[in-house]
Design a protein around this motif. Structure first.
Motif, PDB file in Angstrom:
ATOM      1  N   VAL A  82     -52.291  24.266  94.503  1.00  0.00           N
ATOM      2  CA  VAL A  82     -53.180  25.400  94.259  1.00  0.00           C
ATOM      3  C   VAL A  82     -53.551  25.365  92.783  1.00  0.00           C
ATOM      4  O   VAL A  82     -52.688  25.214  91.913  1.00  0.00           O
ATOM      5  CB  VAL A  82     -52.493  26.735  94.632  1.00  0.00           C
ATOM      6  N   TYR A  83     -54.858  25.507  92.510  1.00  0.00           N
ATOM      7  CA  TYR A  83     -55.348  25.416  91.136  1.00  0.00           C
ATOM      8  C   TYR A  83     -56.661  26.171  90.996  1.00  0.00           C
ATOM      9  O   TYR A  83     -57.340  26.459  91.988  1.00  0.00           O
ATOM     10  CB  TYR A  83     -55.547  23.950  90.728  1.00  0.00           C
ATOM     11  N   VAL A  84     -57.005  26.493  89.758  1.00  0.00           N
ATOM     12  CA  VAL A  84     -58.305  27.098  89.465  1.00  0.00           C
ATOM     13  C   VAL A  84     -59.344  25.983  89.423  1.00  0.00           C
ATOM     14  O   VAL A  84     -59.137  24.961  88.766  1.00  0.00           O
ATOM     15  CB  VAL A  84     -58.289  27.844  88.115  1.00  0.00           C
TER      16      VAL A  84
ATOM     17  N   LYS B 286     -70.413  26.358  90.801  1.00  0.00           N
ATOM     18  CA  LYS B 286     -71.804  26.742  90.986  1.00  0.00           C
ATOM     19  C   LYS B 286     -71.997  28.116  90.337  1.00  0.00           C
ATOM     20  O   LYS B 286     -71.053  28.907  90.272  1.00  0.00           O
ATOM     21  CB  LYS B 286     -72.139  26.806  92.473  1.00  0.00           C
ATOM     22  N   PRO B 287     -73.201  28.421  89.881  1.00  0.00           N
ATOM     23  CA  PRO B 287     -73.439  29.746  89.289  1.00  0.00           C
ATOM     24  C   PRO B 287     -73.065  30.859  90.285  1.00  0.00           C
ATOM     25  O   PRO B 287     -73.389  30.790  91.465  1.00  0.00           O
ATOM     26  CB  PRO B 287     -74.947  29.749  89.016  1.00  0.00           C
ATOM     27  N   GLY B 288     -72.341  31.844  89.794  1.00  0.00           N
ATOM     28  CA  GLY B 288     -71.955  32.980  90.631  1.00  0.00           C
ATOM     29  C   GLY B 288     -70.771  32.730  91.546  1.00  0.00           C
ATOM     30  O   GLY B 288     -70.435  33.590  92.365  1.00  0.00           O
ATOM     31  N   GLU B 289     -70.131  31.581  91.443  1.00  0.00           N
ATOM     32  CA  GLU B 289     -68.978  31.255  92.297  1.00  0.00           C
ATOM     33  C   GLU B 289     -67.884  32.308  92.120  1.00  0.00           C
ATOM     34  O   GLU B 289     -67.492  32.611  91.002  1.00  0.00           O
ATOM     35  CB  GLU B 289     -68.433  29.876  91.942  1.00  0.00           C
ATOM     36  N   THR B 290     -67.429  32.890  93.227  1.00  0.00           N
ATOM     37  CA  THR B 290     -66.372  33.910  93.165  1.00  0.00           C
ATOM     38  C   THR B 290     -65.055  33.421  93.741  1.00  0.00           C
ATOM     39  O   THR B 290     -64.026  34.036  93.500  1.00  0.00           O
ATOM     40  CB  THR B 290     -66.805  35.194  93.896  1.00  0.00           C
TER      41      THR B 290
ATOM     42  N   ALA C  67     -59.445  24.346 101.068  1.00  0.00           N
ATOM     43  CA  ALA C  67     -60.078  25.662 101.162  1.00  0.00           C
ATOM     44  C   ALA C  67     -60.193  26.287  99.782  1.00  0.00           C
ATOM     45  O   ALA C  67     -59.527  25.866  98.839  1.00  0.00           O
ATOM     46  CB  ALA C  67     -59.269  26.568 102.082  1.00  0.00           C
ATOM     47  N   LYS C  68     -61.049  27.305  99.687  1.00  0.00           N
ATOM     48  CA  LYS C  68     -61.189  28.038  98.430  1.00  0.00           C
ATOM     49  C   LYS C  68     -60.904  29.512  98.677  1.00  0.00           C
ATOM     50  O   LYS C  68     -61.131  30.038  99.777  1.00  0.00           O
ATOM     51  CB  LYS C  68     -62.571  27.832  97.817  1.00  0.00           C
ATOM     52  N   PHE C  69     -60.383  30.174  97.634  1.00  0.00           N
ATOM     53  CA  PHE C  69     -59.912  31.551  97.738  1.00  0.00           C
ATOM     54  C   PHE C  69     -60.307  32.340  96.496  1.00  0.00           C
ATOM     55  O   PHE C  69     -60.482  31.779  95.425  1.00  0.00           O
ATOM     56  CB  PHE C  69     -58.384  31.580  97.862  1.00  0.00           C
TER      57      PHE C  69
END
Length: 116
Positions: free
Chosen positions: A30-32, A39-43, A57-59
């Motif tokens: 798990v990493y940032v 991408k711009p605006g990625e949350t 997966a992304k969280f």
């Protein structure tokens, strides 16, 4: 959990990208996601990935990514190679089902179509 430097695969760049990652389960990290690759605006800034550098997966939150890693850990030996794991359609389907239905994450791997 200890923090280690990990190389990820990024299609946007030919150079390897290094991140600081924790390993909630053997073979799962798990990493940032690095700012230069976002991408711009990625949350969804936290990634659950395989030790090969591929994303699963992304969280939005680190805790959610770590929980998902612990949840999918019993499905297989994640220390195996990515090529070996990709050959297991049942595993891909099980991971996809779990991420899609049991977590707030977004699947980033490309599993075979869900048949159930």
């Amino acid at each position: 959990m200890s923090v280690t430097t990990h190389e990820i695969r990024a299609s946007q760049t030919a150079a390897p990208v290094l991140v600081q990652a924790v390993e909630p389960a053997p073979g799962l990290l798990v990493y940032v996601y690095p700012e230069e690759l976002r991408k711009p605006g990625e949350t969804y800034l936290w990634r659950l990935g395989h030790h090969s550098g591929l994303q699963i997966a992304k969280f939005g939150q680190q805790a959610d990514a770590e929980t998902a890693a612990r949840d999918i850990a019993p499905l297989t030996d994640w220390t195996r190679s990515a090529e070996d794991l990709r050959a297991d359609d049942d595993l891909a389907n099980a991971v996809a089902q779990h991420i899609r239905h049991e977590t707030p994450g977004v699947l980033t791997l490309n599993p075979q179509p869900i048949t159930a």
